[in-house]
Design an enzyme around this catalytic site. Structure first.
Site, short mmCIF file in Angstrom:
data_model
loop_
_atom_site.label_atom_id
_atom_site.label_comp_id
_atom_site.label_asym_id
_atom_site.label_seq_id
_atom_site.Cartn_x
_atom_site.Cartn_y
_atom_site.Cartn_z
N ASP A 35 26.70 68.89 -34.86
CA ASP A 35 27.72 69.62 -34.07
C ASP A 35 28.99 69.86 -34.88
O ASP A 35 29.51 70.98 -34.92
CB ASP A 35 28.01 68.96 -32.71
CG ASP A 35 28.54 67.54 -32.76
OD1 ASP A 35 28.55 66.94 -33.85
OD2 ASP A 35 28.98 67.04 -31.69
N GLY A 119 25.73 54.64 -27.62
CA GLY A 119 25.28 55.95 -28.09
C GLY A 119 25.04 56.92 -26.94
O GLY A 119 24.35 57.92 -27.10
N ASP A 167 29.41 66.21 -26.94
CA ASP A 167 29.44 65.25 -25.83
C ASP A 167 30.25 65.77 -24.64
O ASP A 167 29.84 65.67 -23.49
CB ASP A 167 30.02 63.91 -26.31
CG ASP A 167 29.23 63.34 -27.47
OD1 ASP A 167 28.10 63.82 -27.71
OD2 ASP A 167 29.73 62.41 -28.14
C1 GLA Z 1 28.87 61.21 -31.80
C2 GLA Z 1 29.88 62.36 -31.76
C3 GLA Z 1 29.17 63.70 -31.50
C4 GLA Z 1 28.04 63.91 -32.50
C5 GLA Z 1 27.12 62.68 -32.54
C6 GLA Z 1 26.08 62.78 -33.61
O1 GLA Z 1 28.30 61.04 -30.53
O2 GLA Z 1 30.83 62.13 -30.75
O3 GLA Z 1 30.11 64.75 -31.54
O4 GLA Z 1 28.57 64.20 -33.77
O5 GLA Z 1 27.86 61.48 -32.77
O6 GLA Z 1 25.21 63.82 -33.36
#
Ligand code: GLA
Length: 351
Positions: A35, A119, A167
């Site tokens: 992203d 996560g 997210d």
């Molecule tokens: C975290 C970040 C997201 C993305 C993920 C990996 O969750 O907040 O923006 O970069 O890691 O895909």
């Protein structure tokens, strides 16, 4: 969650809240660490949610309390001194005030069943729900995209996590039964029907390092882009490097920039991105051996949750196989929950 948050608000402040909103955690089906490199991602919202109820307070003041510890914190959000989850709420407030979309102060009570540091993006669930609740309190009708933008900048600019937009975007825009394809360079989105069942296997590994590691990973990706601009001056995003020029990319970059860039450009090289953990690898291997349709880490990695796509008929067998393998290796059974694509941010009744 809403009832819990409202009850906490009343017992803490002695009055009823005037606005409420909630937002979900998420898992990502594909496109990790792409992203913030301008690539595509495909997240799904979870049933687990964070609810924020809010009421007015004196100008400049944020009074915040959460069911996690019940401790009331008072902070002046105009100062840059908030710690812990207060920093996220303060960031949202600063963004809203700057946009003329919030009153000068607020009281907030939070209840959530999104696990922290697993996560599953508990931070975006918090910032999106907070932004929606505070805008509702101020009677400013912001769109889901505007809310996602405020929540993103709160985390990225104010808290200092150099995340991408995935997210906050899924937390604000999700619809039930759909994954959301986000083209992160343009922020274009498309709802993709998704009826699968997902097992979430919590490895229990919580890396305090994750934020620092994410920021470092992003800095490496930016360093790779800076060098690759010698080859392709118009390059804006690492994800835009032509896949057919992989050999040229490898020649142009020293390690570890080369590995980072190869990951981002070649989606298939994801597993070599070095953001996994042995517990995650074990879950993925056990799930695949037992007949899962697919399995991988979710979110930034370095611990947290492994995601397993299953066919309902094989679910029990796969779950048992993961439990057995994990227990053999680590002497404990990982919590496993079932997730389906759920709804995004929404206003909640205050009682
Ligand atoms: C975290 C970040 C997201 C993305 C993920 C990996 O969750 O907040 O923006 O970069 O890691 O895909």
């Amino acid at each position: 969650m809403r009832v819990k948050a409202s009850a906490l608000f009343r017992s803490t402040f002695g009055v009823a809240p005037a606005a409420a909103a909630s937002a979900p955690g998420r898992v990502n089906l594909i496109g990790e660490h792409t992203d913030y490199n301008g690539g595509p991602v495909l997240p799904v919202a979870l049933g687990a949610r964070t609810t924020v109820v809010a009421g007015p307070a004196d100008s400049g003041l944020l009074e915040i309390v959460s069911t996690r510890d019940g401790q009331l914190a008072r902070l002046d959000y105009r100062e840059n001194r908030a710690a812990g989850w207060g920093a996220y709420v303060a960031g949202v407030m600063r963004e809203l005030v700057a946009a003329g979309a919030a009153a000068g102060g607020a009281r907030i009570a939070v209840a959530s069943d999104v696990p922290i540091g697993a996560g599953l993006s508990s931070s975006a669930a918090l910032t999106v729900a907070t932004a929606k609740a505070l805008a509702t309190l101020a009677r400013v009708p912001l769109s889901a995209r505007q809310i996602a933008g405020i929540a993103f900048r709160a985390e990225h600019d104010h808290v200092g996590v150099r995340c991408g937009i995935m997210d906050q975007t899924i937390a604000a825009l999700a619809t039930p039964g759909h994954a959301l394809l986000i083209e992160c360079a343009s922020a274009e989105t498309r709802q993709i029907p998704f009826r699968g069942r997902l097992l979430l296997v919590d490895t229990g590994v919580r890396h305090e390092l994750a934020r620092g590691a994410l920021n470092e990973r992003r800095a490496e990706c930016e360093a790779a882009v800076a060098r690759l601009k010698l080859e392709l001056p118009e390059l804006m995003w690492l994800a835009a490097w032509p896949a057919a020029w992989l050999a040229r990319l490898k020649r142009a970059l020293p390690e570890p920039l080369r590995s980072r860039a190869v990951h981002v450009v070649g989606e298939t090289a994801r597993t070599r991105f070095e953001c996994s953990a042995p517990e995650l690898d074990l879950v993925v291997a056990a799930a695949k051996r037992a007949g899962a349709l697919g399995a991988r880490l979710s979110g930034a990695g370095w611990g947290g949750t492994a995601l397993v796509l299953v066919d309902r008929k094989r679910e029990a067998r796969i779950t048992a196989a993961i439990r057995r393998a994990f227990h053999r290796a680590y002497g404990r059974e990982p919590p496993i929950t079932v997730a389906r694509a759920s709804v995004g941010m929404r206003r909640e009744p205050v009682r």
